[in-house]
Every structure is written in C-alpha cells, then in structure tokens.
Motif scaffolding. Structure first.
Motif, mmCIF file in Angstrom:
data_model
loop_
_atom_site.group_PDB
_atom_site.id
_atom_site.type_symbol
_atom_site.label_atom_id
_atom_site.label_comp_id
_atom_site.label_asym_id
_atom_site.label_seq_id
_atom_site.Cartn_x
_atom_site.Cartn_y
_atom_site.Cartn_z
ATOM 1 N N PHE A 89 0.729 -1.345 -0.072
ATOM 2 C CA PHE A 89 0.042 -0.298 0.192
ATOM 3 C C PHE A 89 1.122 1.437 0.415
ATOM 4 O O PHE A 89 0.291 2.215 -0.878
ATOM 5 C CB PHE A 89 -1.196 -0.352 0.700
ATOM 6 N N GLU A 90 2.116 1.212 1.501
ATOM 7 C CA GLU A 90 2.913 2.069 0.732
ATOM 8 C C GLU A 90 1.826 3.976 1.315
ATOM 9 O O GLU A 90 2.160 4.687 0.756
ATOM 10 C CB GLU A 90 3.577 2.525 -0.182
ATOM 11 N N LEU A 91 0.815 3.824 2.182
ATOM 12 C CA LEU A 91 0.487 5.116 2.502
ATOM 13 C C LEU A 91 0.814 5.815 3.371
ATOM 14 O O LEU A 91 2.191 4.960 3.938
ATOM 15 C CB LEU A 91 -0.972 5.121 3.264
ATOM 16 N N PHE A 92 0.608 7.377 3.264
ATOM 17 C CA PHE A 92 2.028 7.643 4.323
ATOM 18 C C PHE A 92 1.049 7.813 5.485
ATOM 19 O O PHE A 92 0.326 8.089 6.100
ATOM 20 C CB PHE A 92 2.074 9.575 3.455
ATOM 21 N N PRO A 93 1.423 7.046 6.810
ATOM 22 C CA PRO A 93 0.926 6.893 7.950
ATOM 23 C C PRO A 93 0.713 8.256 8.541
ATOM 24 O O PRO A 93 -0.193 7.935 9.832
ATOM 25 C CB PRO A 93 1.891 5.690 8.369
ATOM 26 N N HIS A 94 1.921 9.002 8.815
ATOM 27 C CA HIS A 94 1.568 10.016 9.047
ATOM 28 C C HIS A 94 0.677 11.146 9.321
ATOM 29 O O HIS A 94 0.122 12.126 9.699
ATOM 30 C CB HIS A 94 2.929 10.676 9.739
ATOM 31 N N PHE A 136 -6.860 7.245 9.993
ATOM 32 C CA PHE A 136 -5.187 7.202 10.037
ATOM 33 C C PHE A 136 -4.867 5.971 8.910
ATOM 34 O O PHE A 136 -5.684 5.115 10.185
ATOM 35 C CB PHE A 136 -4.074 7.955 10.800
ATOM 36 N N GLY A 138 -3.604 3.506 9.553
ATOM 37 C CA GLY A 138 -3.371 2.627 10.799
ATOM 38 C C GLY A 138 -4.620 1.917 11.688
ATOM 39 O O GLY A 138 -4.437 1.097 11.776
ATOM 40 N N GLU A 139 -5.089 3.288 11.035
ATOM 41 C CA GLU A 139 -6.912 2.605 11.507
ATOM 42 C C GLU A 139 -7.702 1.881 10.681
ATOM 43 O O GLU A 139 -9.189 1.635 10.909
ATOM 44 C CB GLU A 139 -7.229 3.789 12.306
ATOM 45 N N ARG A 152 -5.633 7.286 -4.006
ATOM 46 C CA ARG A 152 -4.529 8.551 -4.058
ATOM 47 C C ARG A 152 -3.959 8.731 -5.522
ATOM 48 O O ARG A 152 -3.557 9.923 -5.938
ATOM 49 C CB ARG A 152 -3.637 8.079 -2.929
ATOM 50 N N GLN B 138 8.007 3.675 0.826
ATOM 51 C CA GLN B 138 7.568 4.387 1.249
ATOM 52 C C GLN B 138 7.997 5.899 0.300
ATOM 53 O O GLN B 138 7.993 7.218 -0.209
ATOM 54 C CB GLN B 138 7.885 5.504 2.721
ATOM 55 N N ALA B 141 6.954 5.087 -3.219
ATOM 56 C CA ALA B 141 5.561 5.629 -3.466
ATOM 57 C C ALA B 141 5.826 7.301 -3.794
ATOM 58 O O ALA B 141 5.122 7.792 -4.426
ATOM 59 C CB ALA B 141 4.831 5.400 -2.113
ATOM 60 N N MET B 160 8.052 11.015 9.273
ATOM 61 C CA MET B 160 8.597 10.419 9.692
ATOM 62 C C MET B 160 9.650 9.679 10.926
ATOM 63 O O MET B 160 9.708 9.571 11.793
ATOM 64 C CB MET B 160 7.912 8.505 8.713
ATOM 65 N N ILE B 236 0.335 9.219 15.892
ATOM 66 C CA ILE B 236 -0.255 8.571 14.918
ATOM 67 C C ILE B 236 -1.357 7.714 15.528
ATOM 68 O O ILE B 236 -0.855 6.676 16.101
ATOM 69 C CB ILE B 236 0.521 8.021 13.641
ATOM 70 N N PRO B 237 -2.159 7.636 14.973
ATOM 71 C CA PRO B 237 -3.676 6.948 15.958
ATOM 72 C C PRO B 237 -3.707 6.038 14.976
ATOM 73 O O PRO B 237 -2.728 5.952 13.522
ATOM 74 C CB PRO B 237 -4.915 8.056 14.997
ATOM 75 N N GLY B 238 -3.168 4.509 15.385
ATOM 76 C CA GLY B 238 -3.393 2.946 14.597
ATOM 77 C C GLY B 238 -1.777 3.363 14.760
ATOM 78 O O GLY B 238 -2.024 2.081 13.983
ATOM 79 N N TYR B 239 -0.964 3.841 14.314
ATOM 80 C CA TYR B 239 0.447 3.047 13.662
ATOM 81 C C TYR B 239 0.884 2.984 15.001
ATOM 82 O O TYR B 239 0.921 2.543 15.177
ATOM 83 C CB TYR B 239 1.240 4.653 13.809
#
Ligand SMILES: Nc1ncnc2c1ncn2[C@@H]1O[C@H](COP(=O)(O)OP(=O)(O)OP(=O)(O)O)[C@@H](O)[C@H]1O
Ligand SMILES: [Mg+2]
Lengths: 245, 249
Positions: A89-94, A136, A138-139, A152, B138, B141, B160, B236-239
């Motif tokens: 996926f490589e979404l940006f986690p932040h 986010f 991660g959720e 995206r 990362q 992408a 990050m 970060i939520p969920g991270y």
C-alpha cells in the motif's frame, strides 16, 4: 495508433546479473494487461522501469510518447501522470487519509487546497471510503488501505496505472473489495498493467496476459488464448501450478 | 574529615560584589541552557542535512556525509573546542582573526559552534539510521506520485523519521546539555564553571557541586518531561510501526 506504453528491447542488469532480457511489449490506450510469472522473474523490476523508478541499460520505453530513459525527460512530471499501486500500500502513516490524497495534488500538481480536497472526497466516495477521510492509515484494514492507495493514485488523474501485486499482502476476505475497484477502473477505460496471480481477475478484465520467466517475456497473448492454449511449456507449467490453488 | 558545612553560603555575596553565589549559579544555568539550545539547533539542522545526504542515491553525497561524520565524531569535543577557539583565529586573515578574538562572548559563540557541530555528527548517524529503517516502498511511493527527491524527504521520509527518533533525539539533547560543561575550558561561565568558581572562592566545594548536580538533574527531568509531551502530541492514531517488508522484493 501508437501505444500508450511502448517497451522495446528492454534489458536491465543489477551489477553483473541480468534481470530483464530484451523485453518488448506495447500497451494501447484503455488496454488492460496482466503480468504473471514465478517469483524473481522480473515483474516488479519491469514495472519500475516503466515509470523510471529503476534505470535500465538497454532498450527504450515510452509512455504517451515521452521517452523514460532520456536524460532530458522530467521524470517527476512523467511519474505524476502514471499511477502506481504497491503490494504493501505505502500510504503515508503520519497523514490522514484525506491528507494522503491531497498532499501530492497540492505539492506536485500545485492544485489549490479546495480543489484537491474536493477531488479527494470524490475519489474516496468512488472506492467506498468517504466515511474514513479523517482516519489514519493505521486505523484501516489492509483492503481499505489498498483502496485508499488506489484513490490516491487516481487523484493525480493518471493516464495509466501500474499495479504490483496489489492483493497479495491481503487477507483472503479483503481481496475481492480491492479487485472490484480495479475491475471498475478497467471498465472505465483506464490503461493498466497489473502484476498479479489473481487469474479470475485476469480472465474477467485483461485484454492480454504477459508471462515472464527469468527476466524474459515468454508469452504475450490475448487472455483467452493464454488460458486455453499457452504457447510455451513454461507457461503451461506455471498455469497448472497456480490454478490448482 | 573535618569539613565545615555551610549551606547558607548561597546567600552570601560572591567576589563580583553584586551577585550572591546563588545568583551566579542561576546565571551559569542560563548560559548552560542558552548554549545547549543554540548548539542543539545547529546539531539538528546540520545533522539532518548530513543524515539525509548519506541516504541519497548519490555516491558523492554519501562520501561527503561520512567524511563529515568521521571528522566531527572522532575528534574529542575538548580538542574541537580548542581548535575553534585558539587555532581558527590564527589561521584566518589577520583582520578577521583579530575581530574574532575581540568579540565579546567569543567563548559563547565558539562553544555553540563546536558543540553544535560535534553533536550534529551523532545526530546525522541517528537520522541516517532512522531514514533507512523506513520501508523502501515509502520512498518509491513518494517518487511514483511525482514528488522530487527533496519533496519526498520533506513531506514523507523526514516527518516519519523524526517521530521514530524522538526517544534517541531526547538523549542527544541531554548529552548536549551535559557536554556544554566542556565550554568552561574556553572560558564560558556556564553552570559547571560557576560551581567551580564558587568552590575556589568560598572553599565550600560540596555545597557548590551539590547545587550544580541538583540543577543538572532538574534540567534533565524537565527536558525528559517536555519531550514526552511532544511525543504524545505527535502520536499517530493506529500506527504500530511498519510491517516487516516481505521477502523477494
Ligand atoms: N535492488 C536490487 N538489487 C539487486 N537485485 C535485485 C534488486 N531488486 C531485485 N533484484 C533481483 O532481480 C530479480 C527480479 O526481481 P523482481 O523483484 O523484479 O521479481 P518479481 O518477478 O517481482 O518477483 P516477486 O514475484 O517475488 O515479486 C530477482 O532475481 C531479484 O533478486
Ligand atoms: Mg515483485
């Protein structure tokens, strides 16, 4: 008519090992091509050459008439027009889901925040995730993350999309939701190269199947021909293995 | 041991004739804090630049970065202070050198530069390791979306990296504060220097260094607490960290 993506005589080495051998293929506008083959056969490398993420030593690739290997080509500008979806996926986690979709539009395409946001919400709607705009990554579940990643890419209004095993990191029950989005895209006329072993997807939407082995394009045939009458022993063997599962 | 304890010494006038010993220690604390803050800012900026250079695809940048780290990390801080303070002005053109020597607060500026660059080499190593710990995807992408390499660093990789590195950066900040004491050798009247001066004039060595120790501990606790708050704010939520990258890609 000239091809949207034209790969001609492409060879690539990592150090002394050759990972792509004289690969040629042409993908027309609105054509969907599935690429399959054993692990290490060079599928990911081929995709990364198409948008210039990996340099190559021989041959040429052009996308919409722009030569990827030409040192004068503005690679960031070209890449902005080619979507790419990754296995992980490589979404940006932040960044929130919304920011994941708006940031590249704003920073790369210089769209206004309002325009980018409107576009983001439209695309989240399209992949069925409007309710998740302010979550986010991660959720989200893996399937949801991959749908966001596709949205995206679509937010950049790509002329073609590259998928590198978009469902192989997903739990089985999430594969279909991602494939459904991809089927929708194919039906809408997006030009797509999809590396996948989802043969059901290939049968359903692919115009052609490319089979790679040891860095070579062994087979490049219309979908029906590939499944009913693979031209090479290697492809036949691969198919019998993969269709058993 | 017949040491004469005298805790009220802090309220007696120091030899400067205007400040109590307590006030001189507070002045020293202020110099310690301002020196550390300025040095750490330099360390963060230069450390980030050098750390980033070492993770670019350009071999000249990687070599330049590792040369920088080798030089500033392997020469002792004390030697670097002396080089900047005593040797540099002699190497410069006469006029510039003289101007440097007569600069008021020269020891402060020198301490900031020397400590900042010394710490920047350590921070560069942290930044480099942090960036390399991110999944390769990362970067890919970001580039695939059309970002330039600087944009990928600015919007994706560094934000990050800093989050991941908050705990080690906190200890580098604490190290910077502790190391600022070395600046007393070039005449900066920071906390340790004030404690030593107090001890020399009043002979109350235990009181002086007990006070300094307590002040360092309090600073340490406040910094740790503040960084915890920053960490909490940046959660970060969920991270849960990145998934281990799959084999074969
Ligand atoms: N960065 C690299 N450096 C050196 N060799 C590499 C690198 N990336 C890939 N390779 C090699 O190139 C070959 C092709 O790799 P590639 O990832 O393109 O295969 P693939 O067909 O995508 O495999 P998979 O199905 O496992 O994803 C492999 O032999 C691999 O070991
Ligand atoms: Mg692959």
């Amino acid at each position: 008519m000239s091809a949207m993506i034209d790969i001609a005589g492409l060879s690539k080495w990592y150090g002394a090992t050759q990972v792509l051998k004289d690969c040629s293929a042409a993908i027309a506008t609105a054509e969907v091509v599935v690429v399959c083959g054993p692990s290490g056969s060079g599928k990911s490398t081929l995709l990364k050459c198409v948008n210039g993420l990996e340099p190559f030593q021989q041959g040429r690739i052009s996308v919409d008439g722009v030569s990827v290997g030409d040192p004068k080509t503005n690679l960031p500008r070209l890449r902005a027009r080619i979507g790419m979806v990754f296995q992980h996926f490589e979404l940006f986690p932040h960044l929130s889901v919304r920011r994941n979709l708006t940031l590249p539009q704003i920073k790369v395409l210089r769209r206004s925040a309002d325009e980018a946001n409107a576009k983001a919400l439209r695309l989240l709607e399209r992949v069925g995730l409007s309710a998740y705009a302010d979550k986010f990554p991660g959720e989200l579940s893996g399937g949801q993350q991959q749908r966001v990643a596709i949205a995206r890419s679509l937010a950049m209004d790509p002329i073609a999309m590259l998928f590198d095993e978009p469902t192989s990191a997903l739990d089985p029950e999430m594969i279909q939701e991602v494939l459904d989005v991809m089927v929708g895209l194919a039906r809408d006329g997006m030009t797509m190269i999809v590396v996948t072993h989802e043969m059901g997807f290939a049968r359903k939407v692919a115009h052609r199947v490319v089979f790679m082995d040891k860095g070579e394009i062994v087979e490049n045939a219309p979908t029906a021909d590939f499944f009913e009458n693979p031209g090479s022993e290697r492809a036949r063997l691969f198919l019998s293995k993969i269709l058993q599962h | 041991m017949n040491y004469h304890w005298n805790w009220s010494i802090f309220w007696e006038l120091s030899p400067d004739g205007t400040h109590t010993y307590f006030a001189t220690l507070m002045l020293g604390t202020a110099w310690t804090l301002i020196t550390s803050a300025c040095a750490f800012t330099i360390a963060l900026v230069f450390g980030s630049i050098v750390g980033v250079l070492r993770t670019t695809p350009y071999s000249w940048a990687m070599r330049l970065g590792s040369l920088y780290v080798d030089v500033f990390r392997n020469v002792p801080l004390l030697v670097q202070m002396f080089l900047w303070y005593f040797v540099l002005p002699e190497l410069l053109p006469q006029a510039l050198g003289d101007w440097l020597k007569q600069l008021s607060d020269a020891s402060f500026y020198t301490a900031v530069v020397a400590l900042g660059l010394y710490m920047s080499a350590r921070i560069a190593e942290q930044i480099r390791a942090g960036i390399l710990s991110l999944p390769r995807g990362q970067r890919l992408a970001s580039l695939a979306l059309g970002m330039t390499l600087p944009q990928a660093y600015a919007y994706v990789l560094l934000p990050m990296t800093y989050r991941i590195l908050l705990p080690p950066l906190t200890s580098e900040l604490l190290n910077t504060i502790k190391n600022s004491a070395v600046a007393l050798t070039i005449g900066l009247m920071e906390l340790t220097a004030r404690a030593r001066a107090m001890q020399e004039f009043s002979f109350q060595v235990f009181e002086a260094f007990t006070a300094a120790t307590i002040i360092y501990i309090v600073i340490n606790m406040l910094v740790t607490f503040a960084m915890r708050m920053v960490e909490r704010r940046l959660t970060i939520p969920g991270y849960l960290g990145f998934k281990a990258p799959a084999v074969g890609h």
